[in-house]
Design a protein around this motif. Structure first.
Motif, PDB file in Angstrom:
ATOM      1  N   MET A   1       0.815  -1.184   0.000  1.00 33.77           N
ATOM      2  CA  MET A   1       0.000   0.000   0.000  1.00 33.77           C
ATOM      3  C   MET A   1       0.862   1.253   0.000  1.00 33.77           C
ATOM      4  N   ASP A   2       2.025   1.162   0.587  1.00 38.36           N
ATOM      5  CA  ASP A   2       2.896   2.336   0.672  1.00 38.36           C
ATOM      6  C   ASP A   2       3.174   2.897  -0.712  1.00 38.36           C
ATOM      7  N   LYS A   3       3.520   2.043  -1.669  1.00 34.31           N
ATOM      8  CA  LYS A   3       3.829   2.496  -3.026  1.00 34.31           C
ATOM      9  C   LYS A   3       2.590   3.054  -3.725  1.00 34.31           C
ATOM     10  N   ASN A   4       1.452   2.405  -3.536  1.00 30.75           N
ATOM     11  CA  ASN A   4       0.235   2.800  -4.241  1.00 30.75           C
ATOM     12  C   ASN A   4      -0.433   4.038  -3.643  1.00 30.75           C
ATOM     13  N   LEU A   5      -0.363   4.191  -2.336  1.00 35.18           N
ATOM     14  CA  LEU A   5      -1.109   5.269  -1.694  1.00 35.18           C
ATOM     15  C   LEU A   5      -0.272   6.507  -1.416  1.00 35.18           C
ATOM     16  N   PHE A   6       0.972   6.314  -0.988  1.00 35.37           N
ATOM     17  CA  PHE A   6       1.744   7.438  -0.483  1.00 35.37           C
ATOM     18  C   PHE A   6       2.846   7.921  -1.409  1.00 35.37           C
ATOM     19  N   HIS A   7       3.176   7.144  -2.439  1.00 35.64           N
ATOM     20  CA  HIS A   7       4.138   7.598  -3.439  1.00 35.64           C
ATOM     21  C   HIS A   7       3.404   8.583  -4.333  1.00 35.64           C
ATOM     22  N   ASN A   8       4.013   9.732  -4.591  1.00 36.09           N
ATOM     23  CA  ASN A   8       3.306  10.801  -5.310  1.00 36.09           C
ATOM     24  C   ASN A   8       1.986  11.107  -4.600  1.00 36.09           C
ATOM     25  N   ARG A   9       2.134  11.589  -3.382  1.00 38.24           N
ATOM     26  CA  ARG A   9       0.978  11.820  -2.511  1.00 38.24           C
ATOM     27  C   ARG A   9      -0.127  12.585  -3.221  1.00 38.24           C
ATOM     28  N   PRO A  10      -1.371  12.159  -3.025  1.00 36.54           N
ATOM     29  CA  PRO A  10      -2.494  12.851  -3.654  1.00 36.54           C
ATOM     30  C   PRO A  10      -2.600  14.300  -3.173  1.00 36.54           C
ATOM     31  N   ALA A  11      -3.153  15.150  -4.004  1.00 39.82           N
ATOM     32  CA  ALA A  11      -3.318  16.561  -3.656  1.00 39.82           C
ATOM     33  C   ALA A  11      -4.138  16.726  -2.378  1.00 39.82           C
ATOM     34  N   GLN A  12      -5.074  15.818  -2.141  1.00 38.58           N
ATOM     35  CA  GLN A  12      -5.922  15.893  -0.950  1.00 38.58           C
ATOM     36  C   GLN A  12      -5.130  15.728   0.344  1.00 38.58           C
ATOM     37  N   MET A  13      -3.880  15.245   0.245  1.00 36.54           N
ATOM     38  CA  MET A  13      -3.050  15.018   1.434  1.00 36.54           C
ATOM     39  C   MET A  13      -2.156  16.199   1.774  1.00 36.54           C
ATOM     40  N   GLN A  14      -2.234  17.273   1.024  1.00 35.40           N
ATOM     41  CA  GLN A  14      -1.284  18.362   1.220  1.00 35.40           C
ATOM     42  C   GLN A  14      -1.323  18.938   2.630  1.00 35.40           C
ATOM     43  N   ASP A  15      -2.459  18.911   3.293  1.00 36.88           N
ATOM     44  CA  ASP A  15      -2.565  19.454   4.643  1.00 36.88           C
ATOM     45  C   ASP A  15      -2.554  18.368   5.716  1.00 36.88           C
ATOM     46  N   TRP A  16      -2.240  17.150   5.334  1.00 38.65           N
ATOM     47  CA  TRP A  16      -2.239  16.030   6.278  1.00 38.65           C
ATOM     48  C   TRP A  16      -0.798  15.666   6.656  1.00 38.65           C
TER      49      TRP A  16
ATOM     50  N   GLY B   1      -7.094  16.023  16.458  1.00 39.48           N
ATOM     51  CA  GLY B   1      -6.822  15.091  17.548  1.00 39.48           C
ATOM     52  C   GLY B   1      -7.874  14.024  17.774  1.00 39.48           C
ATOM     53  N   GLN B   2      -8.888  13.974  16.927  1.00 36.56           N
ATOM     54  CA  GLN B   2      -9.965  12.995  17.069  1.00 36.56           C
ATOM     55  C   GLN B   2      -9.953  12.015  15.897  1.00 36.56           C
ATOM     56  N   LEU B   3     -10.138  10.742  16.193  1.00 40.38           N
ATOM     57  CA  LEU B   3     -10.240   9.733  15.145  1.00 40.38           C
ATOM     58  C   LEU B   3     -11.541   9.960  14.388  1.00 40.38           C
ATOM     59  N   THR B   4     -11.446  10.233  13.080  1.00 39.59           N
ATOM     60  CA  THR B   4     -12.636  10.527  12.286  1.00 39.59           C
ATOM     61  C   THR B   4     -12.985   9.422  11.296  1.00 39.59           C
ATOM     62  N   ASN B   5     -12.029   8.576  10.985  1.00 32.82           N
ATOM     63  CA  ASN B   5     -12.291   7.488  10.042  1.00 32.82           C
ATOM     64  C   ASN B   5     -11.209   6.433  10.204  1.00 32.82           C
ATOM     65  N   GLN B   6     -11.558   5.212   9.836  1.00 26.38           N
ATOM     66  CA  GLN B   6     -10.612   4.094   9.931  1.00 26.38           C
ATOM     67  C   GLN B   6     -10.896   3.146   8.783  1.00 26.38           C
ATOM     68  N   GLN B   7      -9.844   2.708   8.111  1.00 25.55           N
ATOM     69  CA  GLN B   7      -9.965   1.718   7.047  1.00 25.55           C
ATOM     70  C   GLN B   7      -9.030   0.561   7.391  1.00 25.55           C
ATOM     71  N   VAL B   8      -9.580  -0.626   7.470  1.00 28.31           N
ATOM     72  CA  VAL B   8      -8.807  -1.809   7.819  1.00 28.31           C
ATOM     73  C   VAL B   8      -8.723  -2.708   6.597  1.00 28.31           C
ATOM     74  N   GLY B   9      -7.532  -3.208   6.344  1.00 32.61           N
ATOM     75  CA  GLY B   9      -7.305  -4.045   5.168  1.00 32.61           C
ATOM     76  C   GLY B   9      -6.724  -3.211   4.044  1.00 32.61           C
ATOM     77  N   GLU B  10      -6.293  -3.882   3.018  1.00 38.84           N
ATOM     78  CA  GLU B  10      -5.666  -3.195   1.899  1.00 38.84           C
ATOM     79  C   GLU B  10      -6.723  -2.462   1.076  1.00 38.84           C
ATOM     80  N   ILE B  11      -6.440  -1.214   0.746  1.00 37.60           N
ATOM     81  CA  ILE B  11      -7.346  -0.429  -0.091  1.00 37.60           C
ATOM     82  C   ILE B  11      -6.579   0.048  -1.314  1.00 37.60           C
ATOM     83  N   ASP B  12      -7.326   0.439  -2.352  1.00 32.68           N
ATOM     84  CA  ASP B  12      -6.674   0.911  -3.570  1.00 32.68           C
ATOM     85  C   ASP B  12      -6.640   2.443  -3.597  1.00 32.68           C
ATOM     86  N   ARG B  13      -5.899   2.982  -4.532  1.00 28.94           N
ATOM     87  CA  ARG B  13      -5.694   4.429  -4.615  1.00 28.94           C
ATOM     88  C   ARG B  13      -7.011   5.193  -4.789  1.00 28.94           C
TER      89      ARG B  13
END
Length: 75
Positions: free
Chosen positions: A1-16, A51-63
């Motif tokens: 998942m690291d290569k698929n999700l976090f390589h070339n981080r999506p624009a939506q992640m710019q503030d994360w 500081g609050q958990l707002t969502n959780q995804q368990v298991g492998e997900i796609d981009r």
């Protein structure tokens, strides 16, 4: 998942901030982390806002699913 999700981080992640925990080895510390977050094992994505958990995804997900989640959380 690291290569698929976090390589070339999506624009939506710019503030994360990305924090990764490698808990692939079974140790006292990894068991404590799994217990604290009520997870049975990796992979899991936990999304925190203000500081609050707002969502959780368990298991492998796609981009596309990952980007959709980020878009939903950013709105």
């Amino acid at each position: 998942m690291d290569k698929n999700l976090f390589h070339n981080r999506p624009a939506q992640m710019q503030d994360w901030q990305l924090v990764r925990l490698d808990i692939t080895e079974t140790t006292k510390d990894s068991k404590a982390i799994l217990a604290r977050y009520k997870l049975f094992g990796p992979p899991a994505l936990l999304y925190y806002q203000d500081g609050q958990l707002t969502n959780q995804q368990v298991g492998e997900i796609d981009r596309p699913e990952f980007e959709q989640t980020l878009t939903m959380l950013n709105n």
